[in-house]
Design a protein around this motif. Structure first.
Motif, PDB file in Angstrom:
ATOM      1  N   SER A 108       0.680  -1.271   0.016  1.00  0.00           N
ATOM      2  CA  SER A 108      -0.156   0.039   0.011  1.00  0.00           C
ATOM      3  C   SER A 108       0.952   1.338   0.098  1.00  0.00           C
ATOM      4  N   ARG A 109       2.160   1.198   0.475  1.00  0.00           N
ATOM      5  CA  ARG A 109       2.862   2.320   0.777  1.00  0.00           C
ATOM      6  C   ARG A 109       2.350   3.360   1.632  1.00  0.00           C
ATOM      7  N   ARG A 110       1.506   2.795   2.642  1.00  0.00           N
ATOM      8  CA  ARG A 110       0.727   3.694   3.703  1.00  0.00           C
ATOM      9  C   ARG A 110       0.896   3.095   4.982  1.00  0.00           C
ATOM     10  N   PRO A 111       0.691   3.725   6.081  1.00  0.00           N
ATOM     11  CA  PRO A 111       0.509   3.130   7.121  1.00  0.00           C
ATOM     12  C   PRO A 111      -0.557   2.185   7.506  1.00  0.00           C
ATOM     13  N   VAL A 112      -0.392   1.128   8.058  1.00  0.00           N
ATOM     14  CA  VAL A 112      -1.518   0.032   8.195  1.00  0.00           C
ATOM     15  C   VAL A 112      -1.646  -0.291   9.565  1.00  0.00           C
ATOM     16  N   VAL A 113      -2.976  -0.896   9.715  1.00  0.00           N
ATOM     17  CA  VAL A 113      -3.325  -1.313  10.919  1.00  0.00           C
ATOM     18  C   VAL A 113      -3.875  -2.561  10.729  1.00  0.00           C
ATOM     19  N   THR A 114      -3.867  -3.455  11.908  1.00  0.00           N
ATOM     20  CA  THR A 114      -4.320  -4.850  11.796  1.00  0.00           C
ATOM     21  C   THR A 114      -5.809  -4.779  12.192  1.00  0.00           C
ATOM     22  N   VAL A 115      -6.882  -5.441  11.316  1.00  0.00           N
ATOM     23  CA  VAL A 115      -8.183  -5.508  11.557  1.00  0.00           C
ATOM     24  C   VAL A 115      -8.686  -6.837  12.183  1.00  0.00           C
ATOM     25  N   SER A 116      -7.950  -7.813  11.816  1.00  0.00           N
ATOM     26  CA  SER A 116      -8.385  -9.314  12.250  1.00  0.00           C
ATOM     27  C   SER A 116      -7.121 -10.026  11.661  1.00  0.00           C
ATOM     28  N   VAL A 117      -7.120 -11.321  12.664  1.00  0.00           N
ATOM     29  CA  VAL A 117      -6.280 -12.408  12.423  1.00  0.00           C
ATOM     30  C   VAL A 117      -7.374 -13.660  12.502  1.00  0.00           C
ATOM     31  N   ASP A 118      -7.138 -14.315  11.285  1.00  0.00           N
ATOM     32  CA  ASP A 118      -7.780 -15.637  11.256  1.00  0.00           C
ATOM     33  C   ASP A 118      -7.232 -16.625  12.016  1.00  0.00           C
ATOM     34  N   TYR A 119      -7.737 -17.692  12.115  1.00  0.00           N
ATOM     35  CA  TYR A 119      -7.766 -18.952  13.006  1.00  0.00           C
ATOM     36  C   TYR A 119      -6.098 -19.236  12.777  1.00  0.00           C
ATOM     37  N   MET A 120      -5.479 -19.448  13.847  1.00  0.00           N
ATOM     38  CA  MET A 120      -4.065 -19.914  13.796  1.00  0.00           C
ATOM     39  C   MET A 120      -3.701 -21.217  14.508  1.00  0.00           C
ATOM     40  N   THR A 121      -2.917 -22.135  13.762  1.00  0.00           N
ATOM     41  CA  THR A 121      -2.636 -23.062  14.852  1.00  0.00           C
ATOM     42  C   THR A 121      -1.016 -23.209  14.867  1.00  0.00           C
ATOM     43  N   PHE A 122      -0.560 -23.960  15.902  1.00  0.00           N
ATOM     44  CA  PHE A 122       0.843 -24.531  16.018  1.00  0.00           C
ATOM     45  C   PHE A 122       1.226 -25.814  15.943  1.00  0.00           C
ATOM     46  N   LEU A 123       1.669 -26.169  14.771  1.00  0.00           N
ATOM     47  CA  LEU A 123       2.179 -27.358  14.420  1.00  0.00           C
ATOM     48  C   LEU A 123       3.134 -28.114  15.033  1.00  0.00           C
ATOM     49  N   HIS A 124       4.189 -27.437  15.245  1.00  0.00           N
ATOM     50  CA  HIS A 124       5.247 -27.825  16.147  1.00  0.00           C
ATOM     51  C   HIS A 124       5.912 -26.564  17.031  1.00  0.00           C
ATOM     52  N   PRO A 125       6.436 -27.136  18.101  1.00  0.00           N
ATOM     53  CA  PRO A 125       7.147 -25.938  19.059  1.00  0.00           C
ATOM     54  C   PRO A 125       8.133 -25.438  18.326  1.00  0.00           C
ATOM     55  N   VAL A 126       8.413 -24.124  18.731  1.00  0.00           N
ATOM     56  CA  VAL A 126       9.830 -23.554  18.541  1.00  0.00           C
ATOM     57  C   VAL A 126      10.565 -23.431  19.638  1.00  0.00           C
ATOM     58  N   HIS A 127      11.851 -24.275  19.616  1.00  0.00           N
ATOM     59  CA  HIS A 127      12.817 -24.307  20.514  1.00  0.00           C
ATOM     60  C   HIS A 127      13.556 -23.201  20.802  1.00  0.00           C
ATOM     61  N   ILE A 128      14.302 -22.860  21.732  1.00  0.00           N
ATOM     62  CA  ILE A 128      14.998 -21.519  22.194  1.00  0.00           C
ATOM     63  C   ILE A 128      16.216 -21.977  21.334  1.00  0.00           C
ATOM     64  N   GLY A 129      16.886 -21.004  20.545  1.00  0.00           N
ATOM     65  CA  GLY A 129      17.801 -21.303  19.688  1.00  0.00           C
ATOM     66  C   GLY A 129      17.558 -21.451  18.186  1.00  0.00           C
ATOM     67  N   ASP A 130      16.206 -22.020  17.697  1.00  0.00           N
ATOM     68  CA  ASP A 130      15.838 -22.294  16.346  1.00  0.00           C
ATOM     69  C   ASP A 130      15.784 -20.564  15.755  1.00  0.00           C
ATOM     70  N   LEU A 131      15.704 -20.703  14.655  1.00  0.00           N
ATOM     71  CA  LEU A 131      15.675 -19.593  13.604  1.00  0.00           C
ATOM     72  C   LEU A 131      14.117 -19.667  13.262  1.00  0.00           C
ATOM     73  N   ILE A 132      13.514 -18.613  13.375  1.00  0.00           N
ATOM     74  CA  ILE A 132      12.240 -18.487  13.054  1.00  0.00           C
ATOM     75  C   ILE A 132      12.010 -17.631  11.763  1.00  0.00           C
ATOM     76  N   LEU A 133      11.409 -18.235  10.726  1.00  0.00           N
ATOM     77  CA  LEU A 133      11.410 -17.599   9.402  1.00  0.00           C
ATOM     78  C   LEU A 133      10.015 -17.415   8.955  1.00  0.00           C
ATOM     79  N   LEU A 134       9.534 -16.085   8.701  1.00  0.00           N
ATOM     80  CA  LEU A 134       8.261 -15.799   8.301  1.00  0.00           C
ATOM     81  C   LEU A 134       8.349 -15.133   6.993  1.00  0.00           C
ATOM     82  N   LYS A 135       7.395 -15.684   6.098  1.00  0.00           N
ATOM     83  CA  LYS A 135       7.516 -15.139   4.882  1.00  0.00           C
ATOM     84  C   LYS A 135       5.800 -14.507   4.757  1.00  0.00           C
TER      85      LYS A 135
END
Length: 168
Positions: free
Chosen positions: A53-80
């Protein structure tokens, strides 16, 4: 000041964000707190929405989210993240979260989420967003699926509105 509403390809919004899971964000089991993952998802989605948008944005909603596997301390979290579809002033952004054990190189998909954002103008009011152009087959599928998810979200919103009006 006029804002450019020329359509933009999904690739313009695609963003990658990574962070190491640190002990200060751990639960008593030594895994990253789910709320911290949700925070990172919101951040990654906001980056994609802002890039589109090349604009400031705000979050309106987040749909259902599941956690399939734990994230262990020291792991690298990659978000796309990328914008899946635009609905005049709102955008659906998809985020895929993977975790990588940096010692072994093994990656696992841990979460996915869809978030809705709106862009704001100079006065802080909701404003129109440029349409998004899906180019790949995967982007076209996410574009089509976004319309179904939006319809469902609007139905839920209407039901909530009806329930709150009958309560008083």
């Amino acid at each position: 000041m006029s804002h450019d509403l020329a359509p933009r390809p999904v690739s313009d919004s695609q963003s990658e964000y990574s962070e190491v899971a640190l002990p200060n964000d751990a639960n008593p089991l030594g895994n990253l707190l789910g709320g911290r993952v949700m925070h990172l998802v919101d951040l990654a989605a906001a980056i994609a929405a802002t890039r589109h948008s090349r604009r400031p944005v705000v979050t309106v909603s987040v749909d259902y989210m599941t956690f399939l596997h734990p994230v262990h301390i020291g792991d690298l979290i990659l978000l796309k993240s990328s914008v899946n579809r635009v609905f005049r002033t709102s955008m659906e952004v998809g985020v895929r979260v993977c975790v990588e054990n940096m010692r072994t190189g093994v990656r696992r998909h841990t979460s996915s989420a869809y978030l809705t954002f709106v862009a704001l103008d100079e006065k802080g009011e909701t404003t129109a967003v440029p349409p998004v152009i899906p180019e790949t087959e995967e982007e076209k599928q996410r574009y089509d699926d976004a319309a179904l998810r939006r319809s469902y979200r609007l139905q839920l919103k209407e039901r909530a509105r009806e329930r709150s009006s009958t309560r008083g």
